[in-house]
Structure formats: structure tokens, C-alpha cells
Design an enzyme around this catalytic site. Structure first.
Site, PDB file in Angstrom:
ATOM      1  N   GLU A  33     -16.470 -27.451  -4.175  1.00  0.00           N
ATOM      2  CA  GLU A  33     -16.379 -27.234  -2.964  1.00  0.00           C
ATOM      3  C   GLU A  33     -15.493 -27.389  -2.489  1.00  0.00           C
ATOM      4  O   GLU A  33     -15.142 -28.953  -2.731  1.00  0.00           O
ATOM      5  CB  GLU A  33     -17.938 -28.127  -2.477  1.00  0.00           C
ATOM      6  CG  GLU A  33     -18.367 -27.789  -1.256  1.00  0.00           C
ATOM      7  CD  GLU A  33     -19.354 -28.550  -1.008  1.00  0.00           C
ATOM      8  OE1 GLU A  33     -19.412 -29.967  -0.193  1.00  0.00           O
ATOM      9  OE2 GLU A  33     -19.208 -27.695   0.852  1.00  0.00           O
ATOM     10  N   ARG A 257     -20.256 -38.460 -15.591  1.00  0.00           N
ATOM     11  CA  ARG A 257     -19.955 -38.376 -14.861  1.00  0.00           C
ATOM     12  C   ARG A 257     -19.145 -39.533 -15.213  1.00  0.00           C
ATOM     13  O   ARG A 257     -19.418 -40.418 -15.620  1.00  0.00           O
ATOM     14  CB  ARG A 257     -20.115 -38.423 -13.188  1.00  0.00           C
ATOM     15  CG  ARG A 257     -20.864 -39.687 -12.938  1.00  0.00           C
ATOM     16  CD  ARG A 257     -20.331 -39.789 -11.085  1.00  0.00           C
ATOM     17  NE  ARG A 257     -19.907 -38.760 -10.540  1.00  0.00           N
ATOM     18  CZ  ARG A 257     -20.612 -38.706 -10.133  1.00  0.00           C
ATOM     19  NH1 ARG A 257     -21.621 -38.360  -9.570  1.00  0.00           N
ATOM     20  NH2 ARG A 257     -20.158 -37.625  -8.730  1.00  0.00           N
ATOM     21  N   LYS A 267     -16.142 -39.167  -3.627  1.00  0.00           N
ATOM     22  CA  LYS A 267     -15.461 -38.495  -1.934  1.00  0.00           C
ATOM     23  C   LYS A 267     -15.745 -39.005  -1.278  1.00  0.00           C
ATOM     24  O   LYS A 267     -14.895 -39.499  -0.110  1.00  0.00           O
ATOM     25  CB  LYS A 267     -15.497 -36.632  -1.643  1.00  0.00           C
ATOM     26  CG  LYS A 267     -14.600 -35.907  -2.442  1.00  0.00           C
ATOM     27  CD  LYS A 267     -15.525 -34.518  -1.588  1.00  0.00           C
ATOM     28  CE  LYS A 267     -15.877 -33.174  -2.711  1.00  0.00           C
ATOM     29  NZ  LYS A 267     -16.152 -32.144  -2.687  1.00  0.00           N
TER      30      LYS A 267
END
Length: 551
Positions: A33, A257, A267
RNA sequence: UGGGUUAUGGUGUAAAGGUAGCACUACAGAUUUUGAUUCUGUCUGUCUAGGUUCGAAUCCUAGUAACCCAACCA
């Protein structure tokens, strides 16, 4: 006995698919994104997705998941593309979810016509209430049973901009008491009168992730859509849309992850570090962002090697930062140019060396002969590292001490005769004797030393700012500690010193990496100017002595 | 008190009923004009309890623990 590297679970799936003839080639995608900078976690995904299509026939698309115009921007698009290229990968097609907005809109109409989607007028608060909880079933919205015609009409009006933000949504009609919360009539479209970085003001309704991602995969004929474990519950919805829409059946696979010790990777947390000025921006060399690591001096090869070495699986993990450092040092050891720099200077005067004389000595530039040699000036007054002298030598101390001898790298053996202290008791100068016949390359002195130290000729030295970085956090897993993760920030993660560097380093370039002998790997920082060189310490060398004295 | 995912040395990852391996870390030693690099060696592991089997990390049963899911974020 096979010495082939064993396959990870995704490679096994792919090899089976290929062997079964399900596919003749694969298509993967990297779907960021564009609302922030890429970090080490993304590097994992990049290496995985691009790596698979390199290993097996097929290709990888870069697709920006740009379905939320309020947080996204082309600035991020550019930095993401730069980071992927820097890591050494090439995408086949550059695509955007926003390329598919019209198709997605038509898909929504298809669902409405099938009686599988409806326009809902309730507020987000009401919707949350009706949704129930993981342990309690939800309740149907009062608008759930609108007619197909009414839904079609209202959805067209939504697109037309007839309603304000948040007034209505389009939802899938699935099952409000489904055990999977995501199947409880998920929102497909929401109204946002917002400017989109690519489609401008063309749209005022935007698809949600679940209604965009899978369909985008399908449109691009992605065979293996790889994402992280938290999307496992989404897979049921992903498959539901493909089935109901009767479109190309992409398949989603999930892996765990990657977490790295002594740092944070979300983030949101990285943004806090930037906003609260704990670091100097997204590309601060202490950040686990790709841009930060690039500035720090990491090489693309070292990051790729790290990702490959760690491997991939489905269990929760925290990888030792030392493994990353190992991969880094391994690469840098083979590629970095050698040079000498003194970070914490102590003057060394050679009392039996002629005043004003300069000798040009030669030293090797790199790990092997192919790198050639360079010339280094030598004179009566030198700078050496303060830590290479001990007034009262410890056990197993090989370096300078009163009466002790060491070799000056690529130069002579010297013996410390005296040391001078200032009024505070701080040693400020060593007075040494050198042995002319011990010159490197033509040593006939017969003298032996256990240590070799680096040095810089004082009258010839240049000065540079050197930024010494350490880990950003004091604990292995800041996110799992009590309280706020920011409480565990290492206050000493940056130390700035002025160093004396050998003259050849005045020609340092942004492209080259350097090993400052015995001190670590360094690279020129972009803050450097013609008058002021700035170096970043990428990583220290392993230091067996530092371990020895800890004992 | 729902659904999903995962459990192998300090860390990461292999072993598809048949010798628990590899890498990092740690430790010990050799070499070294970088106490680096290189080389050699050592320590440490199958979540628990039962069961099946000649044989179980692997199969069965029952537990335990960790993580994810109730954004008009992705």
C-alpha cells in the site's frame, strides 16, 4: 542422500502444482500500500515473491494496493519502486488496484444482481454493535433485505456522489452469525469524497481491501497470492468472492511475518519513532526501513542472503539481529575497500624518527590482490586509537603499554618508552622508538609482535565526522515488553565523533564501502559536502578482545 | 466463553514411521602484519501425558501454551 537445499512449504506447493500440470508457470505479486516506506518485513515478502518467480518459470507483478485515498500518495509509490529496484528485483507489470476500479464496480453489481450484496444505511457504530463478537453471533441489519432494484439504484447513487461520507455502505450478504467475523456481511464499498493520487476525483466510493485484493489477483491471473498469517481468516472471503463472481481462481497462501530482535517492524511504530523525533526521518540509518538500511551501508546482497538464510515458515519468530550482521559482514568482507581511520585519537611520537620526514608506504586495498595497493604517508607524529594503549596492561594484552611493542600496520614496529599525562591525569601522548629494519615487506629485524594496530600520520590526516550507530532498542523484543515500546529505546544509539582519516579517504565515494581497519565497515553519508566528509558506521567488526575483557 | 494458526537447542530452519541435520549465537583451539577474515572442535533441542508400532519429531487420544479475528485500514 541429497545435498539439495530442502524446500520451504511454498516451494513444495508450487513444485506440486507444476508437477501436477495445474500450472505451467507461476505468477506472484508484491502488493504494497503506498502509504509509507518499505521496511525489512517487506524485504522478506519481496525476496519471497520475486525469488519464487526467479526460481520457477513465471513472473512477479508490482501492484499498489491503493484503495484508501486518504492515506496514500505518489511520493510513496516512487520510494517503493526505488527500494525494490535497489534490492535487485524487476517486476513484470506495474499495476494499481485503482486500475481496476471500474471492473471492481461491475463485480459489485454482479453480486447485487445475484442477491449477494446490499446497500446498508446504518452507522459504523450500529454496524459494530450488530456485528456481535467472536463468541456471540451478530444480528441482521434492518436494510439487509432490500430488493435488487433498490440496491442497484442506491449503489448507483453512491457512485454518483449523492450521499455524504459514511452515509451508506455496500455489504456482502453472507451470514451474520458466521464464526468467522469477516464473513458477517463485510463491507465492500464505502463512501469517501476524497482525492485519489491516481484517479483524482473520478470516484467517491472506494472498495475495501477484501473486495479489491483478491479480485485484483484474479484479474492479473496471479497463481500464488502470498501474504502474512494475519490474513488467514480473510482467505475464506477471498475464496467466496472468486466462487460467487466466477472469476479466475487465484489462491492465497500465508507465511509468518519476520520479526527482528532489537527493533520494531510495524509501520505504525516506525511512524511514531519518526514523528517523536527519536530518529531523523524514515531513512535514518538506525531504522529497519530499506531506505534507512541503504543509508546505513547495508548491501542488497546481504539483505537477500539474510532472507534466504532465515527461510520461511508459519510459526511466530524473532530472528537474531546477529544473523543479519553475519550476512552483512560476510558480504562486506569480500567487497569493502580497506583504509585506516582513528576514531578516538591519541598522539604517538616516534622520538628516533627524523623531524619533518615523510615516507610513502604501501598497503593493500582489499581482501585480495585484485584490489591492488595504495600509498600512505608516514611521519614522526601519528594518531593511534586511544584504546590501543593501556598504562597498566590487562592479562593477555597484546597492544601498547609501557615498554611494550606493536607493529603499526604496513609500517614499522614501535616500542612505547614513555607516556605523558595532562593535569587531569589523562594520557595525551606516547613517546616511542621505532625499528627502521622492521619496515613492512622488508623486515629484517627479527622482532615479533602479537598485535598490529592502525594509525594515521598526524600532519597528513584529514578530518571526518563519523556517526557510530548502535541498536535502536535495549531489549530483544520491545513490542512484547511491559508498557510502551518507546520506553526501551537505546539512548546511545547514535554517537558522533570527529575522526582522523588517512588522506586517500578524501576521495571516498557514495558507492564504495570501506573497512576502517579494526574498527568496522563504513560508508559515506549523503550529508557529506566538499568540505566535510561524513561517514556512517554500518557495522563493527567482530571483536574477540572486547569479549575477553568482559570476562 | 466462538473460529483460525502454530509448537524441534539461546535464535532461525530441516528431517513426509527408520542415525534429530544445517546456519547464526556462545565457548575452546589453530592460523593471521586487522584480537578481523579463514580453519578445526565443543555445548545445548522434538510443549506435556498417555497410546499404536520392532521403531514416533512424524500416526492416534487428551491436555497445555503462544499468536490472529469484533477498522467505513491494508
Amino acid at each position: 542422500m541429497s545435498d539439495e537445499k530442502s524446500l520451504n512449504f511454498l516451494e513444495e506447493i508450487i513444485e506440486k502444482d507444476l508437477a501436477d500440470g495445474k500450472y505451467t508457470s507461476i505468477v506472484t505479486r508484491f502488493p504494497p500500500e503506498p502509504n509509507g516506506y518499505l521496511h525489512m518485513g517487506h524485504a522478506t515478502s519481496i525476496c519471497l515473491n520475486f525469488g519464487l518467480s526467479k526460481k520457477y518459470p513465471g513472473y512477479t507483478n508490482l501492484r499498489f494496493d491503493d484503495t484508501n485515498p486518504v492515506t496514500e500518495d505518489t511520493e510513496y509509490v516512487e520510494s517503493i519502486k526505488e527500494d525494490i529496484k535497489w534490492l535487485g528485483f524487476e517486476w513484470k507489470h506495474e499495476r494499481y488496484a485503482s486500475d481496476y476500479f471500474e471492473e471492481l464496480y461491475q463485480y459489485a453489481i454482479t453480486l447485487i444482481k445475484k442477491g449477494l450484496a446490499y446497500v446498508d444505511d446504518i452507522s459504523s457504530e450500529e454496524m459494530a454493535t450488530l456485528k456481535g463478537s467472536p463468541t456471540e453471533p451478530g444480528k441482521d441489519s434492518p436494510f439487509r433485505n432490500r430488493t435488487v432494484e433498490e440496491n442497484l439504484e442506491l449503489f448507483a447513487q453512491m457512485r454518483n456522489g449523492d450521499f455524504p461520507d459514511g452515509a451508506r455502505t455496500l455489504r456482502a450478504k453472507i451470514n451474520m452469525s458466521h464464526p468467522n467475523m469477516l464473513m458477517r456481511d463485510p463491507i465492500l464499498y464505502r463512501i469517501k469524497h476524497a482525492h485519489h493520487h491516481r484517479t483524482g476525483d473520478k470516484w467517491c466510493i472506494y472498495p475495501m481491501y477484501d473486495f479489491a485484493h483478491g479480485q485484483s489477483d484474479s484479474i492479473e491471473n496471479i497463481t500464488h497470492s502470498i501474504c502474512t498469517l494475519e490474513f488467514v481468516p480473510h482467505r475464506e472471503l477471498y475464496d467466496w468472492f472468486i466462487e460467487k463472481l466466477e472469476i479466475y481462481p487465484s489462491h492465497q497462501y500465508e507465511f509468518a511475518r519476520r520479526n527482528l530482535s532489537y527493533t520494531v517492524m510495524s509501520k505504525r511504530k516506525l511512524l511514531q519513532l519518526v514523528n517523536d523525533k527519536h530518529v531523523n526521518g524514515w531513512d535514518d540509518p538506525r531504522m529497519p526501513t530499506i531506505s534507512g538500511m541503504r543509508r546505513r551501508g547495508f548491501t542488497p546482497a546481504s539483505i537477500r542472503k539474510f532472507c534466504e538464510t532465515v527461510g520461511i515458515a508459519k510459526r511466530e519468530n524473532v530472528v537474531d539481529f546477529s544473523l543479519l550482521e553475519f550476512c552483512l559482514r560476510e558480504d562486506l568482507n569480500n567487497t569493502a575497500l580497506r583504509a585506516m581511520a582513528v576514531l578516538d585519537p591519541l598522539k604517538l611520537v616516534i622520538t628516533n624518527y627524523e623531524d619533518g620526514k615523510t615516507e610513502e608506504l604501501t598497503s593493500e586495498n582489499g581482501p585480495d590482490e585484485a584490489y591492488g595497493q595504495r600509498s600512505i604517508p608516514f611521519s614522526k607524529e601519528l594518531w593511534i586509537e586511544r584504546e590501543d594503549f593501556m598504562e597498566e596492561p590487562a592479562k593477555k594484552w597484546f597492544r601498547l603499554a609501557p615498554g611494550a611493542m606493536v607493529r603499526l600496520k604496513s609500517a614499522y614496529i614501535v616500542r612505547c618508552d614513555h607516556f605523558i599525562k595532562d593535569e587531569n591525569g589523562q594520557v595525551i601522548e606516547l613517546q616511542c622508538t621505532y625499528f627502521p629494519e622492521s619496515k613492512s615487506g622488508s623486515d629484517t629485524s627479527g622482532l615479533q609482535t602479537k598485535a598490529v594496530i592502525h594509525w594515521v600520520s598526524a600532519p597528513h590526516a584529514a578530518i571526518a565526522e563519523v556517526r557510530l550507530y548502535d541498536r535502536l532498542f535495549k531489549v530483544e523484543n520491545p513490542s512484547s515488553e511491559e508498557g510502551d515500546f518507546k520506553d526501551y529505546i537505546n539512548a546511545d544509539s547514535l554517537q558522533v565523533v570527529n575522526a582522523f582519516i588517512e588522506p586517500s579517504l578524501k576521495n571516498a565515494t557514495l558507492q564504495n564501502r570501506y573497512q576502517f581497519l579494526r574498527k568496522g565497515y563504513f560508508c559515506l553519508d549523503k550529508d557529506s559536502t566538499e568540505n566535510k566528509l561524513v561517514f556512517n558506521r554500518t557495522v563493527t567488526l567482530k571483536d574477540a578482545w572486547a569479549k575477553e575483557i568482559k570476562k
